[in-house]
Design a protein around this motif. Structure first.
Motif, PDB file in Angstrom:
ATOM      1  N   LYS A 159      -1.761 112.702  24.980  1.00  0.00           N
ATOM      2  CA  LYS A 159      -3.140 113.182  24.872  1.00  0.00           C
ATOM      3  C   LYS A 159      -3.291 114.277  23.805  1.00  0.00           C
ATOM      4  N   ASP A 160      -2.187 114.920  23.443  1.00  0.00           N
ATOM      5  CA  ASP A 160      -2.277 115.955  22.427  1.00  0.00           C
ATOM      6  C   ASP A 160      -2.327 115.393  21.013  1.00  0.00           C
ATOM      7  N   VAL A 161      -1.935 114.122  20.891  1.00  0.00           N
ATOM      8  CA  VAL A 161      -1.912 113.527  19.556  1.00  0.00           C
ATOM      9  C   VAL A 161      -3.337 113.196  19.143  1.00  0.00           C
ATOM     10  N   ILE A 162      -3.801 113.845  18.085  1.00  0.00           N
ATOM     11  CA  ILE A 162      -5.177 113.602  17.659  1.00  0.00           C
ATOM     12  C   ILE A 162      -5.211 112.506  16.608  1.00  0.00           C
ATOM     13  N   LEU A 163      -4.171 112.479  15.788  1.00  0.00           N
ATOM     14  CA  LEU A 163      -4.113 111.479  14.728  1.00  0.00           C
ATOM     15  C   LEU A 163      -2.732 110.848  14.738  1.00  0.00           C
ATOM     16  N   ASP A 164      -2.713 109.529  14.830  1.00  0.00           N
ATOM     17  CA  ASP A 164      -1.439 108.825  14.876  1.00  0.00           C
ATOM     18  C   ASP A 164      -1.436 107.766  13.782  1.00  0.00           C
ATOM     19  N   VAL A 165      -0.710 108.029  12.735  1.00  0.00           N
ATOM     20  CA  VAL A 165      -0.636 107.086  11.618  1.00  0.00           C
ATOM     21  C   VAL A 165       0.616 106.244  11.797  1.00  0.00           C
ATOM     22  N   GLN A 166       0.433 104.915  11.833  1.00  0.00           N
ATOM     23  CA  GLN A 166       1.573 104.025  12.079  1.00  0.00           C
ATOM     24  C   GLN A 166       1.733 103.043  10.935  1.00  0.00           C
ATOM     25  N   ASN A 167       2.881 103.060  10.319  1.00  0.00           N
ATOM     26  CA  ASN A 167       3.258 102.109   9.261  1.00  0.00           C
ATOM     27  C   ASN A 167       2.155 101.895   8.230  1.00  0.00           C
ATOM     28  N   LEU A 168       1.566 102.967   7.790  1.00  0.00           N
ATOM     29  CA  LEU A 168       0.468 102.876   6.826  1.00  0.00           C
ATOM     30  C   LEU A 168       0.986 102.387   5.473  1.00  0.00           C
ATOM     31  N   LYS A 169       0.273 101.389   4.932  1.00  0.00           N
ATOM     32  CA  LYS A 169       0.617 100.875   3.607  1.00  0.00           C
ATOM     33  C   LYS A 169      -0.640 100.829   2.774  1.00  0.00           C
ATOM     34  N   MET A 170      -0.559 101.301   1.571  1.00  0.00           N
ATOM     35  CA  MET A 170      -1.694 101.209   0.657  1.00  0.00           C
ATOM     36  C   MET A 170      -1.155 100.712  -0.678  1.00  0.00           C
ATOM     37  N   TYR A 171      -1.446  99.460  -0.974  1.00  0.00           N
ATOM     38  CA  TYR A 171      -1.000  98.881  -2.244  1.00  0.00           C
ATOM     39  C   TYR A 171      -2.201  98.711  -3.158  1.00  0.00           C
ATOM     40  N   PHE A 172      -2.019  99.024  -4.410  1.00  0.00           N
ATOM     41  CA  PHE A 172      -3.074  98.779  -5.390  1.00  0.00           C
ATOM     42  C   PHE A 172      -2.626  97.668  -6.323  1.00  0.00           C
ATOM     43  N   LYS A 173      -3.521  96.736  -6.554  1.00  0.00           N
ATOM     44  CA  LYS A 173      -3.184  95.670  -7.509  1.00  0.00           C
ATOM     45  C   LYS A 173      -3.663  96.092  -8.887  1.00  0.00           C
TER      46      LYS A 173
END
Lengths: 331, 339
Positions: free
Chosen positions: A5-19
């Motif tokens: 409950k304390d976790v406000i933001l949970d980023v999981q395996n985020l990928k951002m690819y630019f073509k």
């Protein structure tokens, strides 16, 4: 581990690819590649790294300025990465952004009053003129600007005052989470300290949570509770801010720390210094295996073949290095 | 005591102003300093303190109008450069040759439509009587000496094909090629990443020491100068407020501004939770400022004497070539006795 409950933001395996394309050759820039971290309520996460390491792109994904290629961004139980445009509206007020150059993000033809008023009435709730006036005064006082300045224009402010205005505008939306992208890098040293102290005071008073992005590891160490060091789109080391100077494990973190110039006369002359060879490779031609191996003095065969995963080595400290245990036991 | 003959450059009472529609901006207000042969000197201050304009005045590159060098002397190798006009033959032969300058943003200092080789050859042939072929050989050697791999191939590169660190190295190469005696580096590493910054600074100081050149580093970053500078001048609002060796300035600052600057910097070694002590207020607007100490509105130690007297002169304070422009002794918080 912290409670769910304390976790406000949970980023999981985020990928951002630019073509992108160079001539007819199509290329993919892996700006953020498999990044995971959690931010606890009331804490500050510091994202640190050199230019092109993906720290700003990570911040932009949290705000959904960029649509992530893959992964989840769980904020207050909802996945921001999957929200529809219409559902984003609410989030946009709750997560605010503060930029490096406030001048570029302020309309030069609007005075402070208009700039703040637009942010206040953006929630589409009825406000009376008196309420708005009082709210503007409150916001300006909160960031230590005089309410008498409300009729000035951005060009009449100094760099530090403009950054205060940028903060006031972000606060006008009553956010829970603020992504600060290099908020003090453009400021002079004496002003920088004022703004850092302001960030800390506001966090305590308003119970804010920050994602603090900066290239200056000393600034990040000062303000953050947890630090994530990024290199070429990967988090290479994540640890408690207290640990970073005492027990850096990843070779990149170590060289980054040793390259930071300090003002302490004696320690600057006695401490070990590692000067990295070469430069950060282009993310279009990211090296195979560990992204850091071409510049790493400890690189072995395995480093060019396999990309090490972020491993927990205890004490809330995780490192992405094949030899993490070995390096950490050396200390 | 150091010998005056060792001075490569001596700047005396330099004053440069900009005449704008809002009034006179005293960017450099009675600045004096010197650089010995083979010495690394740092000029430190925040934006708008006049540190860059001082260097531009030495090179006589101040745009006129609105800028004007109002007085003072710039003695380089025994000759007062200000006696030559900015467009004189003498000044042109010194600029880029005897005194080279490196800027913060190498991309704006390099010509985007000329190859690095052509730019180096142009500079070399302006100052040396050599053929194009010979100049190319010198250029290649210069690029090689600043650690650019595959120098020959790099000669045909355009600036946009190089990274920021490479461009800054190419700028340093022009100084090497001309065998300059004095190198002025104006915020040489501010635009670079930390790890590249360390590489470029190491290279710069290494070259300067190897070739017996002198170096002026102009920067706002006290950390950068810590490792490399022999002496530091701290500037505030157009004045030099403190001068001393690096050790004196960083370990035992005497001027309230220097002390404040050092306290404002976040330190890596400190424990988490320590508060920074910022300097309150903002740097003054330099338009038509009165001749009193410009730091008074931000100073913790200000006393009646400061408010009622003219700008304190830069006077000798204590041992070891230390100079200070302040009436107050910050250790005792009393007016200092200068005898």
């Amino acid at each position: 581990m912290a409670e769910e409950k304390d976790v406000i933001l949970d980023v999981q395996n985020l990928k951002m690819y630019f073509k992108t394309a160079k001539g007819f050759k199509k290329q993919v820039v892996k700006a953020v590649d498999d990044v995971s971290f959690q931010v606890l309520k009331g804490q500050t996460l510091g994202l640190v790294g050199e230019s092109g390491c993906g720290k700003t792109t990570t911040g932009k994904c949290i705000l959904r300025i960029n649509d992530p290629t893959d992964g989840h961004i769980i904020y207050k139980g909802r996945d921001i990465a999957r929200l529809k445009k219409s559902e984003l509206r609410e989030n946009r007020r709750d997560i605010q952004l503060i930029f490096q150059d406030p001048y570029g993000s302020l309309n030069p033809r609007q005075n402070l009053r208009t700039i703040l008023k637009d942010a206040i009435v953006g929630d589409h709730k009825p406000h009376t003129a008196e309420e708005i006036r009082r709210e503007i005064d409150r916001l300006l006082t909160l960031v230590e600007l005089s309410p008498l300045m409300a009729d000035r224009y951005p060009h009449e402010l100094s760099g530090g005052q403009r950054q205060r205005l940028g903060i006031a505008r972000a606060l006008a939306c009553k956010p829970t989470l603020i992504v600060c992208d290099e908020p003090v890098s453009a400021l002079d040293v004496s002003i920088q300290a004022q703004i850092i102290n302001l960030f800390e005071r506001l966090k305590d008073e308003l119970g804010l949570t920050y994602v603090f992005i900066a290239h200056d590891i000393a600034v990040v160490k000062h303000i953050a509770d947890v630090i994530a060091v990024m290199y070429l789109g990967h988090i290479v080391e994540m640890m408690d801010a207290k640990q970073i100077f005492r027990n850096p494990v990843h070779p990149y973190t170590r060289s980054l720390l040793s390259a930071v110039p300090t003002v302490d006369y004696d320690s600057e002359r006695t401490r070990e210094r590692i000067i990295l060879q070469g430069e950060v490779p282009s993310p279009t031609h990211a090296p195979s295996g560990c992204p850091f191996h071409p510049r790493c003095v400890y690189a072995k065969d395995i480093c060019s073949k396999e990309c090490p995963a972020l491993k927990d080595i205890g004490d809330k400290h995780s490192v992405a290095c094949h030899f993490a245990e070995q390096f950490s036991s050396e200390k | 005591m150091e010998n005056k003959k060792d001075y490569l450059l001596e700047v005396k009472h330099l004053r440069t102003s900009f005449f704008t529609t809002n009034g006179e901006v005293k960017a450099v207000n009675d600045v004096s300093f010197h650089v010995n042969r083979g010495e690394v000197v740092a000029i430190v201050g925040e934006s708008g303190c006049g540190k860059s304009v001082t260097q531009m005045s030495i090179m006589q590159l101040v745009q006129s109008p609105p800028g004007k060098i109002l007085g003072g002397e710039v003695i380089f190798n025994g000759k007062n450069l200000l006696e030559y006009g900015p467009n004189s033959k003498e000044m042109r032969s010194i600029r880029g040759d005897k005194i080279a300058m490196i800027f913060q943003e190498p991309m704006t200092a390099l010509d985007p439509v000329m190859t690095i080789g052509d730019q180096l050859v142009e500079v070399i042939r302006t100052h040396r009587k050599v053929s194009r072929k010979e100049a190319l050989v010198i250029a290649e050697k210069a690029l090689d000496s600043v650690g650019i791999p595959d120098a020959k191939a790099r000669l045909t590169n355009y600036p946009f094909e190089m990274s920021g660190g490479m461009r800054q190295r190419a700028m340093i190469a022009t100084a090497v090629a001309c065998e300059s005696e004095l190198l002025i580096a104006d915020e040489p590493t501010t635009a670079l990443d930390v790890t590249t910054q360390a590489q470029v600074m190491e290279l710069l100081v290494d070259i300067v020491h190897k070739r017996g050149m002198s170096l002026i580093i102009v920067t706002h970053n006290l950390g950068v100068v810590n490792r490399y500078a022999d002496r530091i001048y701290v500037m505030y609002a157009g004045h030099v407020v403190e001068q001393g060796t690096t050790e004196q300035i960083l370990k035992y600052p005497h001027h309230p501004y220097t002390e404040g600057l050092l306290a404002s910097v976040p330190k890596l070694e400190e424990e988490v939770g320590e508060k920074l002590v910022p300097i309150p207020g903002t740097p003054p607007n330099l338009t038509d400022i009165p001749d009193i100490c410009p730091f008074i509105p931000r100073c913790r130690y200000v006393c009646d004497k400061c408010r009622n007297s003219a700008m304190p002169p830069l006077e000798k304070a204590g041992e070891g070539g230390r100079y200070l422009a302040c009436y107050v002794d910050i250790n005792t918080n009393e007016v200092r006795d200068n005898g």
